[in-house]
Write a protein that holds these residues in place. Structure first.
Motif, PDB file in Angstrom:
ATOM      1  N   VAL A  95       0.832  -1.197   0.000  1.00 50.05           N
ATOM      2  CA  VAL A  95       0.000   0.000   0.000  1.00 50.05           C
ATOM      3  C   VAL A  95       0.870   1.252   0.000  1.00 50.05           C
ATOM      4  CG1 VAL A  95      -1.818  -1.215   1.282  1.00 50.05           C
ATOM      5  CG2 VAL A  95      -0.188   0.234   2.522  1.00 50.05           C
ATOM      6  N   ALA A  96       0.208   2.382  -0.212  1.00 48.91           N
ATOM      7  CA  ALA A  96       0.876   3.683  -0.113  1.00 48.91           C
ATOM      8  C   ALA A  96      -0.083   4.667   0.541  1.00 48.91           C
ATOM      9  CB  ALA A  96       1.289   4.189  -1.488  1.00 48.91           C
ATOM     10  N   VAL A  97       0.472   5.553   1.361  1.00 42.55           N
ATOM     11  CA  VAL A  97      -0.259   6.702   1.881  1.00 42.55           C
ATOM     12  C   VAL A  97       0.464   7.949   1.385  1.00 42.55           C
ATOM     13  CG1 VAL A  97      -1.317   5.601   3.891  1.00 42.55           C
ATOM     14  CG2 VAL A  97       0.961   6.590   4.110  1.00 42.55           C
ATOM     15  N   CYS A  98      -0.321   8.971   1.101  1.00 41.53           N
ATOM     16  CA  CYS A  98       0.253  10.173   0.502  1.00 41.53           C
ATOM     17  C   CYS A  98      -0.465  11.400   1.034  1.00 41.53           C
ATOM     18  CB  CYS A  98       0.101  10.095  -1.014  1.00 41.53           C
ATOM     19  SG  CYS A  98       0.854  11.481  -1.900  1.00 41.53           S
ATOM     20  N   GLN A  99       0.266  12.498   1.104  1.00 38.20           N
ATOM     21  CA  GLN A  99      -0.335  13.798   1.412  1.00 38.20           C
ATOM     22  C   GLN A  99       0.348  14.846   0.551  1.00 38.20           C
ATOM     23  OE1 GLN A  99       0.288  14.377   5.625  1.00 38.20           O
ATOM     24  NE2 GLN A  99       2.292  15.258   5.335  1.00 38.20           N
ATOM     25  N   VAL A 100      -0.396  15.916   0.259  1.00 43.04           N
ATOM     26  CA  VAL A 100       0.129  16.975  -0.583  1.00 43.04           C
ATOM     27  C   VAL A 100      -0.386  18.308  -0.065  1.00 43.04           C
ATOM     28  CG1 VAL A 100      -1.746  16.798  -2.267  1.00 43.04           C
ATOM     29  CG2 VAL A 100       0.456  17.721  -2.977  1.00 43.04           C
ATOM     30  N   GLY A 143       0.256  22.082  -1.738  1.00 39.35           N
ATOM     31  CA  GLY A 143       0.980  22.906  -2.700  1.00 39.35           C
ATOM     32  C   GLY A 143       2.082  22.101  -3.353  1.00 39.35           C
ATOM     33  N   ARG A 144       3.309  22.604  -3.265  1.00 37.67           N
ATOM     34  CA  ARG A 144       4.454  21.915  -3.865  1.00 37.67           C
ATOM     35  C   ARG A 144       5.074  20.885  -2.923  1.00 37.67           C
ATOM     36  NH1 ARG A 144       7.426  25.570  -8.112  1.00 37.67           N
ATOM     37  NH2 ARG A 144       8.339  23.535  -8.396  1.00 37.67           N
ATOM     38  N   ARG A 145       4.601  20.852  -1.684  1.00 43.78           N
ATOM     39  CA  ARG A 145       5.105  19.851  -0.736  1.00 43.78           C
ATOM     40  C   ARG A 145       4.277  18.581  -0.871  1.00 43.78           C
ATOM     41  NH1 ARG A 145       4.912  21.854   5.093  1.00 43.78           N
ATOM     42  NH2 ARG A 145       2.797  22.314   4.465  1.00 43.78           N
ATOM     43  N   TRP A 146       4.948  17.445  -0.830  1.00 45.19           N
ATOM     44  CA  TRP A 146       4.248  16.171  -0.907  1.00 45.19           C
ATOM     45  C   TRP A 146       5.076  15.118  -0.190  1.00 45.19           C
ATOM     46  CZ3 TRP A 146       6.636  12.060  -3.437  1.00 45.19           C
ATOM     47  CH2 TRP A 146       7.734  12.387  -4.239  1.00 45.19           C
ATOM     48  N   ALA A 147       4.411  14.062   0.235  1.00 43.37           N
ATOM     49  CA  ALA A 147       5.103  12.978   0.925  1.00 43.37           C
ATOM     50  C   ALA A 147       4.330  11.683   0.725  1.00 43.37           C
ATOM     51  CB  ALA A 147       5.238  13.281   2.413  1.00 43.37           C
ATOM     52  N   THR A 148       5.053  10.627   0.445  1.00 42.87           N
ATOM     53  CA  THR A 148       4.470   9.301   0.273  1.00 42.87           C
ATOM     54  C   THR A 148       5.230   8.313   1.141  1.00 42.87           C
ATOM     55  OG1 THR A 148       3.831   9.776  -2.005  1.00 42.87           O
ATOM     56  CG2 THR A 148       3.966   7.466  -1.396  1.00 42.87           C
ATOM     57  N   LEU A 149       4.475   7.441   1.785  1.00 42.70           N
ATOM     58  CA  LEU A 149       5.039   6.335   2.557  1.00 42.70           C
ATOM     59  C   LEU A 149       4.495   5.047   1.951  1.00 42.70           C
ATOM     60  CD1 LEU A 149       4.342   7.744   6.136  1.00 42.70           C
ATOM     61  CD2 LEU A 149       6.555   7.706   4.965  1.00 42.70           C
ATOM     62  N   GLU A 150       5.364   4.061   1.742  1.00 44.00           N
ATOM     63  CA  GLU A 150       4.961   2.789   1.154  1.00 44.00           C
ATOM     64  C   GLU A 150       5.399   1.646   2.050  1.00 44.00           C
ATOM     65  OE1 GLU A 150       6.553   2.301  -2.764  1.00 44.00           O
ATOM     66  OE2 GLU A 150       6.037   4.333  -3.352  1.00 44.00           O
ATOM     67  N   GLY A 151       4.636   0.567   2.002  1.00 46.01           N
ATOM     68  CA  GLY A 151       5.011  -0.614   2.768  1.00 46.01           C
ATOM     69  C   GLY A 151       3.942  -1.679   2.720  1.00 46.01           C
ATOM     70  N   ARG A 152       4.075  -2.619   3.628  1.00 47.94           N
ATOM     71  CA  ARG A 152       3.122  -3.731   3.739  1.00 47.94           C
ATOM     72  C   ARG A 152       2.148  -3.422   4.861  1.00 47.94           C
ATOM     73  NH1 ARG A 152       3.278  -7.710   0.152  1.00 47.94           N
ATOM     74  NH2 ARG A 152       5.302  -7.904  -0.809  1.00 47.94           N
ATOM     75  N   ALA A 153       0.864  -3.559   4.536  1.00 45.39           N
ATOM     76  CA  ALA A 153      -0.194  -3.249   5.497  1.00 45.39           C
ATOM     77  C   ALA A 153      -0.772  -4.524   6.090  1.00 45.39           C
ATOM     78  CB  ALA A 153      -1.298  -2.451   4.814  1.00 45.39           C
ATOM     79  N   TYR A 154      -1.112  -4.412   7.368  1.00 43.89           N
ATOM     80  CA  TYR A 154      -1.741  -5.502   8.111  1.00 43.89           C
ATOM     81  C   TYR A 154      -2.863  -4.906   8.946  1.00 43.89           C
ATOM     82  CZ  TYR A 154       2.653  -7.700   6.874  1.00 43.89           C
ATOM     83  OH  TYR A 154       3.731  -8.181   6.176  1.00 43.89           O
ATOM     84  N   VAL A 155      -3.946  -5.635   9.091  1.00 46.18           N
ATOM     85  CA  VAL A 155      -5.055  -5.196   9.935  1.00 46.18           C
ATOM     86  C   VAL A 155      -4.807  -5.723  11.336  1.00 46.18           C
ATOM     87  CG1 VAL A 155      -7.534  -5.340  10.337  1.00 46.18           C
ATOM     88  CG2 VAL A 155      -6.655  -5.148   8.007  1.00 46.18           C
ATOM     89  N   ARG A 156      -4.811  -4.815  12.300  1.00 44.17           N
ATOM     90  CA  ARG A 156      -4.590  -5.177  13.710  1.00 44.17           C
ATOM     91  C   ARG A 156      -5.873  -4.937  14.489  1.00 44.17           C
ATOM     92  NH1 ARG A 156      -0.071  -7.892  12.496  1.00 44.17           N
ATOM     93  NH2 ARG A 156       1.686  -6.542  12.010  1.00 44.17           N
ATOM     94  N   THR A 157      -6.200  -5.892  15.340  1.00 43.62           N
ATOM     95  CA  THR A 157      -7.430  -5.799  16.134  1.00 43.62           C
ATOM     96  C   THR A 157      -7.162  -5.714  17.632  1.00 43.62           C
ATOM     97  OG1 THR A 157      -7.610  -8.214  16.173  1.00 43.62           O
ATOM     98  CG2 THR A 157      -8.759  -7.061  14.395  1.00 43.62           C
TER      99      THR A 157
END
Length: 136
Positions: free
Chosen positions: A75-80, A82-96
């Motif tokens: 998966v990836a999460v991203c935020q933006v 203006g000209r600033r942006w950031a993405t984090l990528e990795g393996r996702a797991y559901v935790r209960t």
């Protein structure tokens, strides 16, 4: 120009950007491989090597992560902003586990300056970070 960031040791501006209040997106793979992109709140914990997303256990994003099986979903999460942006990528797991959900709720409340409303169906998607990029 490289925009690569060490997810466990981000520079101050990148980390600061992740601490500001921003709506983010989470991209999960559907069972057919196509991307499912939804708005979410994300918290970034470089010390633990995790990004966290609180979610309802009946949501499509949770179903997509679970469908990937025990090896987790890429998966990836991203935020933006203006000209600033950031993405984090990795393996996702559901935790209960209650303590993991409580930690995710605490971090969400800190970043988004509001306590999430009670939800007995809440889970947390934990993303074990493998890559980060952006311009903070």
């Amino acid at each position: 120009m490289s925009y690569s960031v060490d997810p466990s040791d981000p520079d101050a501006s990148y980390l600061s950007f992740w601490r500001e209040r921003h709506l983010c997106t989470l991209t999960t793979p559907r069972p057919d491989g196509s991307p499912h992109v939804v708005p979410v709140g994300v918290t970034y914990d470089p010390e633990a090597g995790l990004a966290r997303v609180i979610a309802n256990k009946a949501s499509t994003k949770v179903s997509n992560v679970l469908a990937a099986g025990p090896e987790g979903a890429r998966v990836a999460v991203c935020q933006v902003d203006g000209r600033r942006w950031a993405t984090l990528e990795g393996r996702a797991y559901v935790r209960t586990e209650r303590e993991r959900i409580a930690e995710a709720e605490r971090r969400y409340a800190e970043r988004y300056e509001r306590t999430p409303s009670p939800n007995p169906a809440r889970v947390v998607i934990e993303i074990e970070l493998e890559r980060a990029m952006g311009r903070g």
